[in-house]
Design an enzyme around this catalytic site. Structure first.
Site, PDB file in Angstrom:
ATOM      1  N   HIS A   1      78.384  41.898  45.781  1.00  0.00           N
ATOM      2  CA  HIS A   1      78.022  43.047  44.674  1.00  0.00           C
ATOM      3  C   HIS A   1      78.659  42.932  43.683  1.00  0.00           C
ATOM      4  O   HIS A   1      79.255  43.743  42.787  1.00  0.00           O
ATOM      5  CB  HIS A   1      79.159  44.028  45.377  1.00  0.00           C
ATOM      6  CG  HIS A   1      79.221  45.092  45.067  1.00  0.00           C
ATOM      7  ND1 HIS A   1      80.970  45.837  44.565  1.00  0.00           N
ATOM      8  CD2 HIS A   1      78.703  46.910  45.032  1.00  0.00           C
ATOM      9  CE1 HIS A   1      80.508  47.736  43.917  1.00  0.00           C
ATOM     10  NE2 HIS A   1      79.140  47.797  44.834  1.00  0.00           N
TER      11      HIS A   1
ATOM     12  N   HIS B   1      80.007  55.272  37.685  1.00  0.00           N
ATOM     13  CA  HIS B   1      79.971  54.677  38.749  1.00  0.00           C
ATOM     14  C   HIS B   1      80.751  53.049  38.050  1.00  0.00           C
ATOM     15  O   HIS B   1      80.458  52.280  38.826  1.00  0.00           O
ATOM     16  CB  HIS B   1      78.653  53.746  38.729  1.00  0.00           C
ATOM     17  CG  HIS B   1      78.283  52.505  39.555  1.00  0.00           C
ATOM     18  ND1 HIS B   1      77.824  51.187  39.474  1.00  0.00           N
ATOM     19  CD2 HIS B   1      77.858  52.630  41.068  1.00  0.00           C
ATOM     20  CE1 HIS B   1      77.554  50.779  40.973  1.00  0.00           C
ATOM     21  NE2 HIS B   1      77.959  51.900  40.949  1.00  0.00           N
TER      22      HIS B   1
END
Length: 636
Positions: free
Chosen positions: A260, A508
């Site tokens: 990630h 985000h």
């Protein structure tokens, strides 16, 4: 249109055709061994998955299709060209279905007029990150930016390149909030990368990635290593995906978890190195339709390399080197050097610390490395225990006893985890800079009975998503599940609405704003409970303005990076104070730095503070599975 598209793509690949080799196999030599004890992960992958066209593009671009003709067989780039053109047509068609004719390929963000760089103040020079000022002088000059966004591509070359020797944190530019309501300067991807002709080598990492899209930001001859999400097998592999491009993926046990991290190391022909830590995936949506954040800093080359120091394990470059090893960059680098690119500026991973001057980097690097980490030397290098170590190194430990200062944590993110009072108190303990040894020495029974600490989980409500510029169709990267929200012990009382300071766009960005509160130890307070189950941390009853401001002492700290506020991202602690064990599911990366006053916190924060608390019975978080509009669009 199809012929024009293929012709344009052909021109962009002309330089690489002469030397490209589509059949070269990549091997991993025995010397490129992986770290030993990495891979005991005990939790399922976070439901953060991106089953979008960007991930599909990355998968499709890995394999060269069979050429249809003899001439194509003799042109290695031609098969990629044909496939890429088809991918581009499909992507544009999907975007047009979702957003109509406004879905231009460039993302519609125009190059701003020349920005005035805000120099660091003396306070910044004393160790704080240089946060771009929100003053009117930093707002782009000239006519309305919104009038230009409809026709100008995000690929536009920046008017001038700025260098950031002291580091800079900014939100990303967004098609739907130009100019920003808060006046903060922004970064576009072209500004982050600089002129493509100046780049000699790059290492880029992302969870979701559209290879065909990001490829356009580099010259065809530039060697690039891409760190990406592994497939379901979770095995570490490297492969050629384009001429001069190698993709590498790290190990994930049983395929569980995520790579990630979002970072870039950009090496320039002048010798300069730019380090980038971001919250944005390398897909057009993240740089156009939603808000993200980017921290970057430019580093000069050393006049002469310093010797390798095997004892250096805790400074920024040493931790970054460890990250590169963990995500499988070492074999990719070795193969590039052994084949077409023997003169890369980075010859070994250790060169990163030896060849560039990191003395002006003041932020602390906080990675999470997927796997099982046992023993203090390993535990403090990853996850929330690394956060604890960083907070201590900055001199921001809250302390214990009557003089202890508690922290109010406001955590903005795009994905919600499975929470228990024990885990939230566990990460809160580390966020205070308190030793995990003390935490683990407390009995499990006592830890399990602790109330919720002063934490605000900042996540968009259904109303906020519906009121945003793109509405429910723009909420595809925000993740909370119905079964989470409706669980009997889920901390609904900790939820606060997420609203960007820049406009009606969804964020985000993963960010923590942590500010001091003069209170006692959580264990001391727990022992003073009235026994009626009353929560001892009602942060809503305290004024928002009581951040401690004592001369030039910090009032807290901030985190920006890829970590969501989840156990998968930050890890779960077990074992004993003598032999701790941290299990981490994901690979994550971010930075931590001090906040010196309330204005600092406001400059840094991407969300409006104080965040509005969810009203019980009225507010509900945005949950994708409950959106009929989003479901219908995905079925198209």
């Amino acid at each position: 249109m199809d012929k024009d598209l293929e012709r344009a793509l052909a021109l962009s690949l002309r330089e690489s055709r002469a030397n490209a080799s589509s059949s070269r196999a990549i091997s991993i030599s025995d010397s490129e061994d992986d770290d030993d004890d990495r891979f005991q992960s005990g939790r399922l992958q976070e439901n953060r998955a991106s089953k979008t066209e960007s991930s599909r593009a990355a998968t499709q671009s890995v394999h060269y299709p069979e050429p249809p003709s003899q001439s194509a067989r003799n042109t290695p780039a031609a098969s990629f060209l044909s496939e890429r053109a088809q991918m581009e047509r499909e992507r544009l068609e999907r975007l047009k279905r979702l957003r109509g004719q406004d879905a231009d390929d460039g993302g519609g963000i125009s190059p701003p007029a020349k920005r005035q760089h805000i120099p660091s103040s003396e306070k910044h020079a004393n160790g704080r990150a240089n946060i771009a000022s929100a003053s009117s002088s930093s707002v782009p000059s000239g006519s309305s930016a919104s009038s230009r966004t409809a026709s100008t591509s995000i690929n536009s070359t920046p008017t001038s390149e700025q260098l950031f020797w002291a580091g800079e944190l900014r939100p990303t530019a967004n098609k739907h909030s130009q100019p920003r309501q808060d006046g903060k300067p922004t970064f576009r991807l072209t500004e982050v990368l600089g002129s493509k002709s100046d780049i000699s080598f790059a290492i880029i990492a992302s969870y979701a990635m559209s290879v065909s899209w990001i490829y356009e930001f580099f010259a065809p001859s530039t060697p690039v290593i891409v760190v990406a999400q592994p497939d379901q097998s979770g095995q570490p592999t490297i492969k050629n995906i384009l001429p001069n491009w190698v993709m590498t993926v790290p190990f994930l046990r049983n395929g569980r978890g995520c790579q990630h991290m979002k970072f870039m190391l950009i090496f320039y022909k002048t010798g300069r190195l730019r380090v980038v830590i971001s919250t944005a995936n390398l897909v057009d949506h993240d740089w156009r339709d939603i808000e993200n954040a980017v921290w970057l800093q430019d580093l000069p080359p050393r006049s002469a390399p310093i010797p390798h120091d095997p004892k250096a394990i805790d400074d920024f470059p040493s931790i970054m080197q460890n990250v590169l090893r963990a995500v499988n960059v070492r074999p990719a680098l070795a193969n590039m050097l052994a084949n077409d690119h023997p003169n890369l500026p980075l010859q070994t991973i250790n060169d990163l610390r030896m060849k560039w001057d990191w003395s002006k980097v003041k932020v602390k690097l906080v990675p999470s490395i997927a796997g099982k980490h046992e023993g203090w030397p390993n535990v403090v290098l990853t996850g929330h225990t690394r956060l604890m170590k960083a907070v201590r190194d900055m001199g921001l430990r809250t302390g214990k006893g009557k003089a202890a200062k508690d922290l109010l944590i406001e955590s903005q993110g795009s994905s919600i985890g499975n929470y228990s009072t024990q885990w939230v108190n566990e990460i809160y303990w580390s966020a205070r800079g308190e030793s995990a040894e003390d935490w683990l020495d407390e009995s499990k029974a006592r830890r399990a009975k602790l109330p919720w600490p002063p934490v605000k989980i900042v996540f968009p409500s259904l109303k906020t998503v519906r009121d945003s510029v793109l509405g429910e169709l723009g909420g595809g990267t925000m993740f909370c599940r119905t079964n989470q929200w409706e669980a009997s012990k889920f901390p609904r009382e900790l939820f606060h609405d997420s609203n960007s300071t820049g406009g009606r766009v969804l964020m985000h960005t993963k960010m923590i704003i942590a500010t001091y509160r003069p209170k006692k130890s959580i264990f001391e307070k727990s022992s003073q409970s009235n026994g009626k189950g009353k929560e001892l941390f009602d942060s809503e009853t305290e004024p928002e303005s009581d951040d401690i401001e004592i001369q030039n002492d910090p009032i807290g700290w901030a985190y920006v990076g890829s970590h969501n506020f989840t156990p998968s991202a930050w890890g779960t602690l077990s074992g004993s104070g003598f032999n701790p064990v941290l299990n981490v599911v994901n690979y994550e990366l971010g930075i931590v730095f001090p906040l010196y006053d309330a204005k600092d916190a406001e400059r840094v924060s991407c969300f409006k503070r104080p965040a509005r608390k969810y009203v019980s019975g009225q507010d509900r978080p945005w949950i994708q599975e409950e959106s009929q509009l989003l479901r219908q669009s995905q079925e198209m």
